[in-house]
Scaffold this motif. Structure first.
Motif, mmCIF file in Angstrom:
data_model
loop_
_atom_site.group_PDB
_atom_site.id
_atom_site.type_symbol
_atom_site.label_atom_id
_atom_site.label_comp_id
_atom_site.label_asym_id
_atom_site.label_seq_id
_atom_site.Cartn_x
_atom_site.Cartn_y
_atom_site.Cartn_z
ATOM 1 N N GLY A 85 0.681 -1.269 0.035
ATOM 2 C CA GLY A 85 -0.007 -0.173 -0.110
ATOM 3 C C GLY A 85 0.733 1.301 -0.096
ATOM 4 N N GLY A 113 -3.165 3.582 3.016
ATOM 5 C CA GLY A 113 -3.853 3.001 1.743
ATOM 6 C C GLY A 113 -3.389 1.364 1.823
ATOM 7 N N GLY A 114 -4.212 0.578 1.430
ATOM 8 C CA GLY A 114 -3.741 -0.818 1.268
ATOM 9 C C GLY A 114 -4.201 -1.572 2.401
ATOM 10 N N VAL A 115 -3.215 -2.748 2.596
ATOM 11 C CA VAL A 115 -3.578 -3.628 3.538
ATOM 12 C C VAL A 115 -3.457 -3.082 5.174
ATOM 13 C CG1 VAL A 115 -1.149 -4.632 3.663
ATOM 14 C CG2 VAL A 115 -2.971 -6.110 4.271
ATOM 15 N N ALA A 117 -4.567 -0.196 5.984
ATOM 16 C CA ALA A 117 -5.606 0.529 6.113
ATOM 17 C C ALA A 117 -6.865 -0.503 6.182
ATOM 18 C CB ALA A 117 -5.931 1.313 5.098
#
Lengths: 144, 294, 776
Positions: A85, A113-115, A117
């Motif tokens: 992320g 953002g991504g995993v 989050a």
């Protein structure tokens, strides 16, 4: 995610200011910072291993110092991509004090953002707080 | 579960385990039940190169009475603690805490040491061991040391254990005469973790005043802690409802209270006060029952 | 006396294999040479894809192929949307995003590798450079003029506007004696979260140009047609097999990008390709449910009779349309009057694009939202006029004699007796005693809440004229030469228990042992046609087709038997393993009739050999099951925690074929409906990151959260199908959500609380109580 707080360091404002803008001090104070290289446009290229305990991510990105008002305040913008992320942050650092101590105030917004989050909701705020604390502890050690 | 690749080690005894831990240092990770580590590996948030599975080490699985203390092996499962008749009668806080952990599957696999060494800010055990002033027994290839619970939890997911050390056992004081303890928890409905968990042990003096009090709070800050102001406000006092309420209002003093999607810092702080009162009240009630018996 | 099988509490045929671990799900299947696929998904809610560097991924040993959106262009069709609404904007929805992503979790790259570990390792090595674009998450903000656009090719984020009007709205507005009650409701986004995530294996054989796909789906036949269209493989050479499905709740009533990409990859590589969805993918990239904002106005007479209802529905559709995305909120409008004959109605439904996963059918699909609106409204009316909520409902119910009844929404309700279910549940719960207890406890500072919900749903979907892709169902019954019976259904049950109930129908009709009947489903090459299992339709439509087929079969068998017995075929009764005349004077064993049909040595005139009959049942209308629920909660005055103390429900799903199956459906449905009311909430932050990405954060209800459910039924049959059944798959979910919220709000009456939005988390309740205390 809001990140804000203050940290008292035992050094006059001018010294704090100089060190905050010194890539060498910064690189050594930023938890997990493996590289902080000045770029022609005035920003820095950073490579960092950020994380808590067994959870560590490798990120690379840009750090920018904006609108500096010497010895008073500047804005900082961080953007990184890496493990599953990205992270982004923007905030203002302010310096207060006229003697041998300086109160650093910080206030900003961070976004992951991504995993992280998606799965780290429960711990991400406390983790961010811990990383900021680690930075200031290391930073004030450098000043001493 | 598709983690990154890792090398798996299953030492048969503590000596072998400490050797492996010393050998791999930061590249190694102990597996002692797996309810925290395995999900992280599954999400590829943690990728230890060496996984050292110590769950097969029988010598770390025991509950032993030693005078007025208990020594409990780090690999004792939550369920073993929950169902121990010995503990139910002599140190009931532990079974009561164990019962509140996760669900049956978690309690069957998860271990006391695994949970403590992970130091999740919302795990249940840290509250109990802090409240009881437990002693943590750390072992490495080069020796061993005892760490008081108050020094054991350092920060979010961080303990005083060095990379080459294994938490081998904990020692807790048994319930003294005229003592009572209790664990009160607001459980997260999804994770089962403590949004707020409060463990309390109290001892009454002959007049019914609070001679000793130990409170441990989990879920509220980055690590489990003893609320000093709360304890101070009650120690040596006669515990009326009003005094309790006033004291428990200090349950989160000086703590940077956690905030997440489920509970804001403000609400969590409120829950800390309410659950602290409920835990202390229950502990007092039991202490006074125990006083009448003795 | 005839052997009774229908209506009996018979244990499920499905359970032994499920309980013993003998069932086969997609992930249990392994084919020779099978490759594994994984996806790299967007971490941004909205961004341009500036570049993709997959060199490192390709170099991982064992990686067979890396697919990007542009590799599919012109070769694999878009993800289909079947909903047809006037003026509907349908954005392109490629299976892999070629140049722009619009929600977190959107697939961008597919990796095909020798095993799943290698595929995941390679996925971690794909570098995607994104150019972030402005994000819109809140559907109301998406409607603002200066909102970022989810699809820049459209002028705004409005996917459609649908209006539904009935009665004379002017009359309502001009009647100054009416009281106006207004309320906004938020019906939050939910994750279907079935225990088995999605999964697919696609196997293409170039020699035969044939594609076989195993998929965890509710709609094998529709999927087969769509995959044929998407991949260009001749539909006659496409086959979809649905093995065991571990739950779906509507989320597998869909055609997904991953099914398309797996088929494409298999066709390209000539090998079987398997993809199994992870839980995190399931949370972010399987359709979500609900997500509406409802602005309600109710015009009510002083006696509590509602004269008119107006509602504006903002439906958050997410970024793209899945199969039925835009159709779901229109069901909310259709059912907004609930079981009340409100003469005037006006509903505007606005479907809005946002940077989120698509919403679509989730257990109840549009009707839970409708029921929530109208059942909360009834309590608001009761509160406003200081009437008992049960009394307000009574005053607005139509009489059982009014049915069939056409409501102001234009919907034709089949049959009902709302008074009966309400009366029964009030009695079962000890309603008037509870009210007294509540009074007593309030004086002690304890907060007991009693919540009612009297619901009606629209089920047995449905008449083909009103369905996007046919609403009929196929059924076939064959008596085998050994006299065992095989039943084929075009529905695709996945937990509902129709292997049991359909066997009951056939066994009872043929007068043979229940164990002699086996039900097949979920293979398009075995079952000729089918629509699927959803919308509480399987028994009411699929069962009706089986019933129809078995009647034809009985006619044929009777011809054979009568020929042998030398009686009139119409005189024969099927029971106890034989066919006999009404007076019992003549009979022939079932097996002998079967032999006669297959050996065919002497055929009755004009009768073909064999015993296979089929029927396609076209339902003339929907069905309208209904019920009444009572929830009893205790609210902790200090912390706002809610304890569900008791739950009582009386559901009327028409004729009951197997009470055990009905109870099972109701229990599961209640859990999900109560889950929405108290815990479940699928949350995106303002940047479009899904922050409830695990089951540690998203609260699925668990058994220990609930008391024992006190369920019971009334039976009001429907004339819509020959079985008289209405459907029960969604009843529990639809009825329970408002009952719980009504109960909690009722508990908080001493604090002056008139509404709280779901989920009713303790903090929300604590704040409401605190605010009331501050104002006092």
């Amino acid at each position: 995610m809001k990140i804000e707080g203050t940290y008292m360091v035992s050094a006059p404002r001018q010294t704090v200011w100089e060190h905050l803008l010194n890539p060498d001090t910064l690189a050594k104070s930023l938890p997990g910072c493996e590289k902080l290289e000045p770029q022609p446009d005035g920003s820095y290229h950073a490579e960092m291993k950020v994380g808590i305990a067994a959870v560590k991510g490798t990120y690379h990105g840009r750090v920018e110092i904006l609108d500096p008002v010497p010895h008073e305040r500047f804005r900082m913008k961080v953007e990184g991509q890496g493990t599953g992320g990205f992270l982004k942050g923007e905030g203002t650092l302010t310096l207060l004090g006229d003697g041998s101590e300086t109160l650093i105030g910080y206030s900003g917004e961070a976004q992951v953002g991504g995993v992280i989050a998606g799965v780290g909701q429960r711990l991400v705020q406390a983790a961010a707080r811990q990383i900021v604390q680690q930075f200031f502890q290391a930073f004030s050690k450098r000043l001493a | 579960m598709i983690p990154e690749s890792f090398e798996y080690h299953a030492p048969k005894n503590l000596a072998e385990a400490t050797r492996l831990v010393g050998q791999f240092g930061a590249d190694g990770k102990l597996l002692a039940g797996g309810h925290s580590l395995v999900p992280l590996m599954k999400l590829r948030l943690a990728a230890p190169k060496h996984l050292i599975d110590i769950t097969g080490i029988g010598e770390l699985n025991y509950i032993r009475e030693e005078g007025d203390r208990f020594e409990i092996g780090a690999l004792t499962t939550h369920f073993q603690l929950e169902s121990s008749g010995l503990l139910k009668s002599r140190c009931p806080l532990l079974p009561e805490t164990a019962r509140e952990i996760g669900d049956v599957q978690v309690r069957n696999k998860g271990t006391l040491g695994g949970s403590l060494a992970h130091s999740d800010p919302a795990a249940d055990w840290p509250a109990a061991v802090v409240a009881l002033d437990a002693e943590m027994h750390a072992v490495s290839a080069s020796g061993e040391r005892r760490i008081p619970a108050k020094d054991f939890f350092v920060d979010l997911l961080a303990t005083a254990l060095q990379p080459e050390e294994i938490l081998a056992a904990i020692r807790v004081p048994a319930l003294p005469a005229r003592g009572g303890d209790a664990y009160a928890k607001h459980c997260h409905p999804a994770s089962g973790f403590a949004v707020v968990g409060v463990a309390a042990r109290v001892v009454l003096d002959e007049r019914g005043n609070l001679a000793e009090i130990g409170v441990g709070i989990t879920g509220v800050g980055p690590k489990a802690y003893r609320p000093a102001a709360l304890e101070e406000a009650l120690r040596g006092k006669s515990p009326g409802r009003k005094r309790l309420e006033e004291a428990c209002a200090h349950a989160a003093d000086g703590v940077e209270v956690n905030s997440d999607l489920y509970a804001s810092a403000e609400y969590r702080g409120h829950l800390a006060a309410v659950y602290a009162r409920r835990a202390v009240e229950k502990a007092l009630e039991r202490a006074s029952e125990n006083s009448q018996i003795s | 006396m005839r052997t009774k099988i229908l209506g009996e509490r018979i244990k499920r045929k499905e359970d032994p294999r499920l309980i013993r671990g003998g069932a086969h799900y997609v992930d249990d299947l392994k084919l020779d040479g099978m490759l594994y696929m994984t996806f790299v998904r967007s971490v941004y809610a909205h961004a341009k894809i500036k570049s993709i560097n997959d060199a490192a991924a390709r170099s991982v040993h064992g990686v067979v192929d890396v697919l990007r959106g542009r590799d599919l262009e012109g070769k694999l069709g878009n993800v289909p949307c079947a909903a047809g609404l006037e003026g509907l904007k349908i954005p392109d929805h490629p299976c892999l995003a070629p140049d722009e992503v619009r929600y977190v979790g959107e697939p961008i790259v597919a990796i095909v590798a020798r095993d799943r570990y290698i595929a995941e390792d390679a996925a971690d090595k794909v570098e995607i450079e994104y150019g972030p674009l402005p994000v819109v998450v809140n559907p109301e903000k998406a409607l603002e003029k200066d909102s970022p656009l989810v699809h820049s090719k459209f002028a705004d984020n409005v996917a459609f506007v649908a209006k539904l009007e009935g009665g004379d709205w002017k009359l309502v507005e001009n009647d100054k004696s009416l009281k106006l009650i207004k309320q906004r409701f938020i019906n939050q986004r939910l994750a279907p979260a079935s225990m088995e995530t999605r999964g697919v294996i696609a196997s293409y054989s170039s020699g035969e140009d044939a594609l076989t796909v195993w998929s965890s789906t509710q709609i094998p036949h529709l999927l087969k047609t769509q995959l044929a269209v998407m991949t260009g493989v001749d539909e006659a050479r496409c086959r979809v097999i649905t093995p065991e499905v571990g739950g779906a709740f509507g989320s597998k009533l869909n055609v997904y990008a991953e099914e398309g990409v797996a088929s494409f990859a298999s066709k390209k590589l000539g090998k079987p390709v398997k993809w199994i969805e992870g839980r995190r993918e399931n949370m972010q990239a399987t359709i979500h449910g609900r997500d509406q904002i409802n602005d309600l106005e109710v015009y009510v007479k002083s006696d509590g009779v509602v004269a008119g209802l107006r509602c504006r529905i903002i439906a958050d559709l997410g970024a793209y349309h899945q199969l039925l995305t835009p159709a779901i909120p229109t069901l909310t409008a259709l059912m907004i009057l609930g079981c009340y004959n409100i003469p005037n109605v006006w509903v505007e439904t606005i479907g809005v694009f946002t940077n989120k996963m698509a919403t679509d059918a989730y257990r109840g699909a549009g009707r839970p939202e409708a029921t929530y609106i109208i059942e909360r409204a009834m309590d608001l009316v009761a509160n406003e006029l200081n009437l008992d909520p049960a009394e307000v409902r009574q005053r607005n119910f139509p009489s059982p004699k009014d049915f069939p009844l056409t409501l102001a929404t234009g919907v034709d309700y089949d049959t009902a007796n709302y008074q009966k279910t309400l009366k029964k549940v009030l009695k079962a719960s000890g309603y008037s005693r509870l009210r007294k207890e509540q009074e007593r406890l309030r004086k002690k500072g304890k907060y007991l809440g009693i919540g009612l919900s009297t619901y009606v749903e629209i089920c047995a979907m449905g008449p083909s004229s009103r369905m996007p892709a046919g609403g009929w169902e196929f059924g076939m019954v064959r008596v085998e030469p050994t006299a065992k019976v095989t039943v084929y259904t075009g529905t695709s049950p996945h937990g509902q228990g129709e292997e049991t109930s359909f066997a009951q129908i056939v066994a009872e009709e043929l007068g043979i042992p229940f164990d002699n009947v086996t039900v097949y489903h979920g293979d398009t090459s075995v079952v000729q046609h089918g629509i699927g299992t959803f919308g509480s339709r399987t028994t009411a439509v699929g069962g009706a087709a089986i019933f129809g087929a078995v009647q034809k079969l009985k006619k044929k068998m009777a011809r054979f038997a009568a020929f042998k017995l030398k009686v009139k075929p119409g005189e024969l009764i099927f029971d106890g393993g034989k066919l006999q005349t009404a007076d019992g004077s003549k009979s022939i064993p079932f097996g002998e009739v079967v032999e006669a049909a297959y050996y065919a040595r002497q055929l009755p005139p004009g009768v073909e050999p064999g015993l296979t009959e089929q029927m396609v049942f076209e339902p003339p209308n929907y069905t309208f099951p209904f019920g009444a629920h009572v929830a009893v909660v205790e609210v902790d005055g200090e912390t706002g925690e809610v304890q569900l103390r008791n739950y009582y429900c009386v559901d009327d799903c028409g004729r009951i074929l197997n009470p055990l199956l009905v109870d099972g459906q109701v229990h599961g449905g209640l859990a999900q409906g109560i889950g929405q009311a108290l815990w479940e909430d699928h949350v995106y932050d303002e940047n479009g990151q899904l922050i409830t990405g695990t089951l540690m954060d998203y609260t699925l209800p668990k058994a220990h959260h609930f008391p024992w459910f006190e369920t019971s039924n009334t039976e009001t049959r429907t004339p819509v199908n020959p079985l008289g059944v209405k459907g029960v798959g969604e009843a529990g979910t639809i009825g329970s959500t408002p009952a719980i919220v009504n109960a909690v709000v009722d508990a908080l009456k001493p604090f002056g609380v008139r509404h709280l939005d779901m989920p009713l988390k303790p903090e929300k309740i604590w704040r409401a109580m605190k605010q009331a205390a501050a104002q006092a």
